[in-house]
Design an enzyme around this catalytic site. Structure first.
Site, short mmCIF file in Angstrom:
data_model
loop_
_atom_site.label_atom_id
_atom_site.label_comp_id
_atom_site.label_asym_id
_atom_site.label_seq_id
_atom_site.Cartn_x
_atom_site.Cartn_y
_atom_site.Cartn_z
N ASN A 39 -100.40 -37.15 -18.62
CA ASN A 39 -101.11 -38.25 -19.18
C ASN A 39 -100.30 -39.62 -19.95
OD1 ASN A 39 -101.78 -38.81 -21.83
ND2 ASN A 39 -101.58 -37.03 -22.09
N PHE B 59 -104.90 -43.53 -25.77
CA PHE B 59 -106.01 -43.38 -26.31
C PHE B 59 -107.17 -44.56 -25.91
CE2 PHE B 59 -102.93 -43.15 -30.54
CZ PHE B 59 -102.57 -41.69 -30.76
N SER C 242 -98.43 -39.98 -30.30
CA SER C 242 -98.89 -40.44 -29.06
C SER C 242 -98.16 -41.36 -28.35
CB SER C 242 -100.28 -41.19 -28.58
OG SER C 242 -100.33 -41.10 -27.27
N ASN D 73 -98.34 -42.65 -26.12
CA ASN D 73 -99.23 -43.64 -24.32
C ASN D 73 -98.82 -44.94 -25.41
OD1 ASN D 73 -98.38 -42.16 -22.72
ND2 ASN D 73 -100.69 -40.72 -23.58
N THR D 74 -98.93 -45.20 -26.39
CA THR D 74 -99.55 -46.79 -27.33
C THR D 74 -98.38 -46.94 -27.83
OG1 THR D 74 -101.55 -45.40 -28.38
CG2 THR D 74 -100.58 -47.57 -29.89
N LYS E 224 -99.07 -35.05 -37.16
CA LYS E 224 -98.07 -34.97 -36.19
C LYS E 224 -97.19 -35.57 -35.03
CE LYS E 224 -100.72 -33.38 -31.32
NZ LYS E 224 -102.13 -33.18 -30.21
N ASN F 46 -96.37 -33.16 -30.56
CA ASN F 46 -97.37 -33.27 -29.02
C ASN F 46 -96.50 -33.72 -27.32
OD1 ASN F 46 -99.25 -35.74 -27.88
ND2 ASN F 46 -99.46 -36.88 -30.05
N SER G 164 -103.42 -27.65 -21.96
CA SER G 164 -102.96 -27.67 -20.03
C SER G 164 -103.42 -26.42 -20.21
CB SER G 164 -101.63 -27.94 -20.00
OG SER G 164 -101.42 -29.27 -21.00
C1 LIG Z 1 -105.08 -35.64 -21.14
C2 LIG Z 1 -104.48 -34.96 -22.94
C3 LIG Z 1 -104.37 -35.97 -23.43
C4 LIG Z 1 -104.27 -35.80 -24.44
N1 LIG Z 1 -104.61 -36.40 -25.83
C5 LIG Z 1 -104.03 -36.29 -26.75
C6 LIG Z 1 -104.75 -36.87 -27.90
O1 LIG Z 1 -106.26 -37.75 -27.99
N2 LIG Z 1 -104.83 -37.35 -29.17
C7 LIG Z 1 -103.30 -36.10 -29.42
O2 LIG Z 1 -102.83 -36.00 -31.30
N3 LIG Z 1 -102.59 -35.48 -28.27
C8 LIG Z 1 -103.16 -35.75 -27.24
N4 LIG Z 1 -103.06 -34.91 -26.55
C9 LIG Z 1 -101.37 -33.94 -26.25
C10 LIG Z 1 -102.04 -32.00 -26.89
O3 LIG Z 1 -103.33 -32.43 -27.81
C11 LIG Z 1 -101.14 -31.55 -27.04
O4 LIG Z 1 -100.41 -31.70 -28.10
C12 LIG Z 1 -99.94 -31.17 -25.99
O5 LIG Z 1 -100.74 -31.40 -24.74
C13 LIG Z 1 -98.84 -30.31 -25.82
O6 LIG Z 1 -100.30 -29.00 -25.83
P1 LIG Z 1 -100.40 -28.27 -24.22
O7 LIG Z 1 -99.08 -27.84 -23.78
O8 LIG Z 1 -101.09 -26.95 -24.58
O9 LIG Z 1 -100.93 -29.08 -23.71
C14 LIG Z 1 -103.41 -34.93 -24.97
C15 LIG Z 1 -102.64 -33.86 -24.09
C16 LIG Z 1 -103.43 -33.79 -22.95
C17 LIG Z 1 -102.52 -33.12 -21.68
#
Ligand SMILES: Cc1cc2nc3c(=O)[nH]c(=O)nc-3n(C[C@H](O)[C@H](O)[C@H](O)COP(=O)(O)O)c2cc1C
Length: 365
Positions: A110, A114, A173, A175-176, A214, A243, A317
Site C-alpha cells: 500500500n 495517510f 509509514s 508513504n509520507t 511504532k 510497520n 493483511s
Molecule cells: C492497507 C494498509 C493500510 C495501513 N495503514 C496504516 C496506518 O495508517 N498506520 C499505521 O501505523 N500502519 C498502517 N498499516 C500497517 C499495519 O498496521 C501493519 O503494521 C502492517 O500491515 C504489518 O501487519 P500485517 O502484515 O499483519 O498487515 C497499514 C497496512 C495496510 C495493509
C-alpha cells in the site's frame, strides 16, 4: 454469524479493487448487529501499559483509519483495536490505485499516504463511543504539508489522550516522504520528549495515557540501538514492531505487483518483522512491553511472535486472505500452546525464543 457473512461476502470482495473491498467491509461492519461476543478464556488476558486486554489479538492500524467501527471490531473478537493513522487536518492521500494484493504471496503493498478525515471527525466519533469501554488505541501521524511535523504529534496527543486507551506515535509509514526521518536519533529524542510532555500536560483531564512508538522493520541494528535507547530514556510505555517494509524479498512470486511503490505487509513481511521484534526485545530488557505484528497469518505465526518477544500482537493483511475466522483460530492455538507447555499465562512464553532468533542468519531480503 461471522462465517455466514464471510461466505456471502468473500467471493464478491475478491473481485473488487482492494480499496473498494475495504470500503464495503467497513460499511458492512457499520450495519452489523451489536451482538455481544463470547467472553474470552481468562488465560488469554494480558495486562500491559497498565491496561487490561481481554485477549492479546489486536486489529492493526490502517483498517479503521477514521475511527468508524472500533466497537464492531471489538465485537468480532479482537482484544483491542488501534484506529488511525489520524492526521490533524483532513488530507486525501496519494492518487488511486494505491493498494495492491499479492495473492500468490499472501502480501499487500500500500501507498495510501495517510488518507485521513482529520482529527475533528475522528474525535467526534471516539467521544461518542467512549462510554462503551474496551481497549481502543489511537495511532497519530503528521500531515504531509505540515511545516512542523513534531508539533502535529503534540497537538494530536493533547486532543486524543482523553478518548484513547493508548496513543501510538507513528513515525514509520513509508508513504509520507521524509516521515521516517523522525526515527533518527536527534529528531526522535526531541519528538518523544515533546510528546511525553504533552501527555503530562493533559494528565488531569485524560489520566496517564500510555504512549507507544511504532517503528519500521527497515531500521539498521545501529539505528535500532539508538531508537530503543531514546525510547527508554524518554520513558515511553511500549513499542510496536512494526510497520510495512520497503524491501521486496526475492521470494516474492507476484513479481509484477512487487514493483509497485509502497509498503509491503502480510506473509512476506513475517521473517523480517519477527527478527526485528526479537532484536528490539533483547535491547529493551523488560523496560516496557512490545506489540508484535507483521505477517501473522496462522496460530503458529502468532505464537512465534510471543516467543520472539511480543506481549500483544496485531494483524491486518492476513484478514484479507483468510477472513475473520483467523481471530478465533489464533486464540485457540495460543490456548493449546499454554496447555502443551503447561503454562498459566501467555506472559510465561514472551521472549522465550528471542535470543535464539537473534542468533539466526539475517532473513533473506
Ligand atoms: C492497507 C494498509 C493500510 C495501513 N495503514 C496504516 C496506518 O495508517 N498506520 C499505521 O501505523 N500502519 C498502517 N498499516 C500497517 C499495519 O498496521 C501493519 O503494521 C502492517 O500491515 C504489518 O501487519 P500485517 O502484515 O499483519 O498487515 C497499514 C497496512 C495496510 C495493509
Amino acid at each position: 454469524m461471522i462465517g455466514l457473512f464471510e461466505r456471502l461476502a468473500a467471493p464478491l470482495l475478491h473481485t473488487l479493487d482492494p480499496e473498494q473491498a475495504h470500503g464495503l467491509t467497513v460499511k458492512m461492519l457499520k450495519l452489523a448487529p451489536p451482538l455481544r461476543p463470547a467472553a474470552d478464556d481468562r488465560r488469554l488476558a494480558v495486562r500491559a501499559f497498565k491496561l487490561n486486554f481481554p485477549n492479546p489479538v489486536g486489529m492493526a492500524a490502517g483498517f479503521d483509519k477514521h475511527a468508524e467501527v472500533p466497537d464492531a471490531l471489538l465485537r468480532l473478537g479482537f482484544g483491542f483495536v488501534e484506529v488511525g493513522t489520524i492526521t490533524p487536518k483532513p488530507q486525501p492521500g496519494n492518487p488511486r490505485p494505491r493498494v495492491f494484493r499479492l495473492e500468490a504471496d499472501g502480501g499487500v503493498i500500500n501507498r495510501l499516504g495517510f488518507n485521513s478525515q482529520g482529527a475533528d471527525a475522528a474525535l467526534r466519533r471516539l467521544a461518542a463511543r467512549a462510554p462503551a469501554g474496551g481497549v481502543v488505541g489511537i495511532n497519530v501521524g503528521a500531515n504531509k504539508d505540515s511545516a512542523d511535523r513534531t508539533a502535529d504529534y503534540v497537538w494530536l496527543i493533547e486532543r486524543f489522550a482523553p478518548v484513547a486507551s493508548y496513543v501510538t506515535v507513528n513515525v514509520s509509514s513509508p508513504n509520507t516522504p521524509g516521515l521516517r526521518n523522525l526515527q533518527q536519533a536527534d529528531a526522535l529524542d526531541d519528538l518523544l520528549a515533546r510528546v511525553v510532555d504533552a501527555r503530562e500536560r493533559v494528565v488531569a483531564q485524560a489520566g496517564p495515557t500510555p504512549v507507544l512508538l511504532k517503528i519500521a522493520p527497515d531500521l539498521t541494528l545501529a539505528e535500532l540501538d539508538d531508537v530503543v535507547g531514546i525510547a527508554r530514556a524518554r520513558r515511553v510505555d511500549g513499542m510496536i514492531v512494526g510497520n510495512t517494509t520497503l524491501s521486496r524479498p526475492a521470494s516474492l512470486r507476484d513479481t509484477m505487483k512487487a514493483k509497485e511503490a509502497g509498503g509491503l505487509s502480510g506473509r512476506p513481511l513475517f521473517p523480517l518483522a519477527t527478527r526485528m521484534l526479537a532484536e528490539t526485545y533483547v535491547r529493551v530488557e523488560d523496560a516496557f512491553p512490545l506489540i508484535g505484528l507483521g505477517g501473522i497469518d496462522s496460530g503458529a505465526a502468532a505464537l512465534a511472535k510471543f516467543r520472539a518477544g511480543a506481549s500483544l500482537i496485531q494483524l491486518y493483511s492476513a484478514l484479507v486472505f483468510h477472513g475473520l475466522g483467523l481471530i478465533a483460530e489464533i486464540k485457540a492455538e495460543l490456548l493449546a500452546a499454554l496447555e502443551r507447555e503447561q503454562l498459566a499465562a501467555l506472559a510465561d512464553l514472551v521472549g522465550a525464543d528471542a535470543a535464539a532468533v537473534t542468533a539466526e542468519e539475517w532473513p533473506a531480503a
